[in-house]
Enzyme design. Structure first.
Site, PDB file in Angstrom:
ATOM      1  N   ARG A  36       0.829  -1.225   0.000  1.00 38.03           N
ATOM      2  CA  ARG A  36       0.000   0.000   0.000  1.00 38.03           C
ATOM      3  C   ARG A  36       0.846   1.250   0.000  1.00 38.03           C
ATOM      4  O   ARG A  36       2.007   1.234   0.396  1.00 38.03           O
ATOM      5  CB  ARG A  36      -0.956   0.036   1.201  1.00 38.03           C
ATOM      6  CG  ARG A  36      -0.258   0.108   2.568  1.00 38.03           C
ATOM      7  CD  ARG A  36      -0.172   1.495   3.172  1.00 38.03           C
ATOM      8  NE  ARG A  36       0.641   1.535   4.362  1.00 38.03           N
ATOM      9  CZ  ARG A  36       1.923   1.822   4.374  1.00 38.03           C
ATOM     10  NH1 ARG A  36       2.564   2.083   3.262  1.00 38.03           N
ATOM     11  NH2 ARG A  36       2.606   1.854   5.524  1.00 38.03           N
ATOM     12  N   GLU A  42      -0.823  10.067   8.531  1.00 39.52           N
ATOM     13  CA  GLU A  42       0.327   9.244   8.940  1.00 39.52           C
ATOM     14  C   GLU A  42       0.480   9.246  10.454  1.00 39.52           C
ATOM     15  O   GLU A  42       0.398  10.310  11.093  1.00 39.52           O
ATOM     16  CB  GLU A  42       1.598   9.795   8.282  1.00 39.52           C
ATOM     17  CG  GLU A  42       2.595   8.743   7.930  1.00 39.52           C
ATOM     18  CD  GLU A  42       2.098   7.794   6.840  1.00 39.52           C
ATOM     19  OE1 GLU A  42       1.627   6.691   7.193  1.00 39.52           O
ATOM     20  OE2 GLU A  42       2.179   8.161   5.664  1.00 39.52           O
ATOM     21  N   HIS A  43       0.705   8.059  10.995  1.00 42.62           N
ATOM     22  CA  HIS A  43       0.825   7.866  12.449  1.00 42.62           C
ATOM     23  C   HIS A  43      -0.466   8.315  13.152  1.00 42.62           C
ATOM     24  O   HIS A  43      -0.420   8.876  14.247  1.00 42.62           O
ATOM     25  CB  HIS A  43       2.062   8.588  13.000  1.00 42.62           C
ATOM     26  CG  HIS A  43       3.337   7.904  12.608  1.00 42.62           C
ATOM     27  ND1 HIS A  43       3.819   6.795  13.256  1.00 42.62           N
ATOM     28  CD2 HIS A  43       4.203   8.146  11.594  1.00 42.62           C
ATOM     29  CE1 HIS A  43       4.943   6.400  12.684  1.00 42.62           C
ATOM     30  NE2 HIS A  43       5.195   7.197  11.662  1.00 42.62           N
ATOM     31  N   GLY A 134      11.253  -3.312   2.896  1.00 39.09           N
ATOM     32  CA  GLY A 134      11.813  -2.203   3.675  1.00 39.09           C
ATOM     33  C   GLY A 134      11.605  -0.848   3.026  1.00 39.09           C
ATOM     34  O   GLY A 134      12.250   0.125   3.397  1.00 39.09           O
ATOM     35  N   SER A 138       4.627  -1.502   2.983  1.00 41.66           N
ATOM     36  CA  SER A 138       3.913  -2.592   3.654  1.00 41.66           C
ATOM     37  C   SER A 138       4.127  -3.966   3.052  1.00 41.66           C
ATOM     38  O   SER A 138       3.175  -4.722   2.845  1.00 41.66           O
ATOM     39  CB  SER A 138       2.412  -2.316   3.688  1.00 41.66           C
ATOM     40  OG  SER A 138       2.148  -1.428   4.683  1.00 41.66           O
ATOM     41  N   ASP A 185      -2.323  -0.979   7.414  1.00 39.33           N
ATOM     42  CA  ASP A 185      -1.689  -1.730   6.318  1.00 39.33           C
ATOM     43  C   ASP A 185      -2.453  -3.018   6.013  1.00 39.33           C
ATOM     44  O   ASP A 185      -2.695  -3.353   4.853  1.00 39.33           O
ATOM     45  CB  ASP A 185      -0.230  -2.055   6.685  1.00 39.33           C
ATOM     46  CG  ASP A 185       0.552  -0.821   7.071  1.00 39.33           C
ATOM     47  OD1 ASP A 185       0.088   0.300   6.779  1.00 39.33           O
ATOM     48  OD2 ASP A 185       1.625  -0.959   7.675  1.00 39.33           O
ATOM     49  N   TYR A 235       9.217   3.637  16.541  1.00 34.17           N
ATOM     50  CA  TYR A 235       7.766   3.475  16.356  1.00 34.17           C
ATOM     51  C   TYR A 235       7.043   3.240  17.700  1.00 34.17           C
ATOM     52  O   TYR A 235       6.110   3.977  18.037  1.00 34.17           O
ATOM     53  CB  TYR A 235       7.493   2.342  15.347  1.00 34.17           C
ATOM     54  CG  TYR A 235       6.047   2.221  14.941  1.00 34.17           C
ATOM     55  CD1 TYR A 235       5.552   2.891  13.823  1.00 34.17           C
ATOM     56  CD2 TYR A 235       5.156   1.444  15.668  1.00 34.17           C
ATOM     57  CE1 TYR A 235       4.222   2.775  13.437  1.00 34.17           C
ATOM     58  CE2 TYR A 235       3.828   1.325  15.303  1.00 34.17           C
ATOM     59  CZ  TYR A 235       3.364   1.989  14.183  1.00 34.17           C
ATOM     60  OH  TYR A 235       2.045   1.882  13.824  1.00 34.17           O
TER      61      TYR A 235
HETATM   62  C1  GLA Z   1       3.460   1.634   9.744  1.00 34.61           C
HETATM   63  C2  GLA Z   1       2.397   0.892  10.545  1.00 34.61           C
HETATM   64  C3  GLA Z   1       1.007   1.495  10.314  1.00 34.61           C
HETATM   65  C4  GLA Z   1       1.009   3.006  10.524  1.00 34.61           C
HETATM   66  C5  GLA Z   1       2.173   3.642   9.755  1.00 34.61           C
HETATM   67  C6  GLA Z   1       2.307   5.125  10.042  1.00 34.61           C
HETATM   68  O1  GLA Z   1       3.251   1.431   8.382  1.00 34.61           O
HETATM   69  O2  GLA Z   1       2.372  -0.476  10.181  1.00 34.61           O
HETATM   70  O3  GLA Z   1       0.061   0.865  11.145  1.00 34.61           O
HETATM   71  O4  GLA Z   1       1.053   3.332  11.887  1.00 34.61           O
HETATM   72  O5  GLA Z   1       3.413   3.032  10.043  1.00 34.61           O
HETATM   73  O6  GLA Z   1       1.199   5.814   9.587  1.00 34.61           O
END
Ligand code: GLA
Length: 391
Positions: A36, A42-43, A134, A138, A185, A235
């Site tokens: 994806r 984001e976050h 990486g 996803s 994701d 994270y």
């Molecule tokens: C990673 C996590 C997601 C999300 C993003 C940031 O991809 O797997 O769940 O938190 O970071 O938006």
């Protein structure tokens, strides 16, 4: 110039041929699940907020066959995976719970096999993928959702709902990869629809398709091809900081907080936690507003919000890195670009840029000239979520 994305059918053929030479005979099942790109939001998923991803034409494919051997044997064709490329582990039984171990790529499969609600008696399988590893697109969720879809096809046990399926895959990542990820994701890899992005409310898990079919504009994903090691440790720290901020503000999550609430409690928060919360609260609001302007076709307003999102991730959330900042700056200098931002967890990986289709080549040339690293480019339309394929 842009990376050629392999057809799903050619990945299936490649995997089926490898299956025959590895295990003999033919696979009986083939499935695919996409990576994806998150367009904005984001976050925010682990803050009960909104996200706006789309499924990619880059997918993870699994082909395989059921066995009664009590063993799960898997070979990966992804050469960037850690070695060994072949694993064998017992089909789960209550007396012998599976544990995460090396190689790490197999943990996503073991995690889903363990959390899967049906009976898995054993299988042979081959995995291949066009999702860059990486790259913040996803690849892990694609592998989890592909594994779940494979087990559904193999055992005939279907998930009660697509939401349940995404939640099981998320749990597999928490338990077997020790990444306390949100739901975005796995959700989009399960539920993506061709030609649409998906606005997901990560509190209610309700989602709405938003058509992205204007031929005059497109999203370009640019891989910085860097991954900083910080990504693993930072994270969970961000997630905890958001949780602490919500607690101090007297809210269940930052979804319930406003910037006014935050200012009121500024004195009770550390400088760092204040900034983290400011990103999360503003990004949740920005995502809802951005989708509204996009639906009206106002790309200028939408693009500005993408770039605002990047600046907030860079300055308040501190999950960007010099390479991503450079790519965003370069993109926003180009004609026809509406907005650009880092996408995914951060500390490397990719940016996503909204650009007029007639200016895609300008964007690519300018980036190649100015970016100090080596970038790769994907011009992508929104693709379909996980599917069982015909062999
Ligand atoms: C990673 C996590 C997601 C999300 C993003 C940031 O991809 O797997 O769940 O938190 O970071 O938006």
């Amino acid at each position: 110039m842009t990376t050629k994305i392999p057809e799903v059918s050619s990945l299936v053929q490649e995997a089926a041929a490898a299956f025959t030479s590895q295990y003999g005979g033919q696979p009986s099942v083939a499935v695919a699940a996409p990576g994806r790109v998150n367009i904005i939001g984001e976050h925010t998923d682990y803050n009960d907020g909104f996200v706006f991803p789309m499924a990619l034409p880059m997918v993870t494919v699994i082909v395989g066959r059921k066995t009664e051997s009590g063993l799960c044997r898997v070979k990966t064709l992804t050469d960037k995976a850690d070695k060994p490329f072949e694993v064998e582990f017992p089909a789960p039984s209550s007396s012998k719970p599976l544990q995460p171990s090396k190689p790490s790529w197999a943990n996503y499969i073991k995690g889903v096999v363990t959390c899967f609600p049906g009976v898995v008696s054993g299988f042979d399988a081959v995995v291949t993928s066009s999702v860059p590893l990486g790259g913040g697109l996803s690849s892990s969720a694609a592998l989890e959702v592909a594994t779940y879809t494979f087990l559904e096809a193999l055992t005939g046990t279907k998930a009660k709902s697509l939401k349940d399926k995404a939640l099981v895959c998320q749990k597999a990542e928490h338990d077997f990869a020790s990444v306390p990820c949100g739901i975005m994701d796995q959700f989009i890899s399960t539920m993506g629809k061709k030609g649409n992005a998906l606005l997901i409310d990560c509190r209610s898990l309700e989602s709405n398709l938003v058509p992205l079919s204007d031929p005059n504009v497109t999203f370009v994903i640019i891989n910085s091809n860097v991954r900083h090691t910080l990504s693993g440790t930072e994270y969970p720290t961000r997630r905890r900081q958001c949780h602490d901020a919500a607690h101090t503000l007297g809210k269940t999550s930052l979804r319930d907080a406003t910037l006014q609430d935050l200012e009121k409690h500024k004195g009770s928060l550390s400088e760092e936690v204040y900034h983290r919360a400011r990103h999360a609260i503003s990004e949740i609001q920005r995502t809802e507003e951005a989708v509204e302007v996009l639906k009206k076709g106002d790309y200028t307003a939408f693009g500005k919000m993408m770039t605002d999102s990047h600046n907030s991730l860079r300055d308040d959330y501190e999950v960007s890195c010099p390479e991503l900042d450079q790519l965003v700056t370069i993109a926003t200098e180009c004609p026809g670009v509406y907005g650009s931002r880092m996408t995914g967890g951060g500390f490397g990986g990719c940016t996503v840029t909204l650009v007029k289709r007639e200016n895609v080549d300008d964007l690519i040339h300018h980036t190649q000239e100015c970016y100090t690293g080596k970038a790769t480019f994907y011009v992508c339309q929104p693709a379909e979520g996980a599917q069982v394929l015909s062999l």
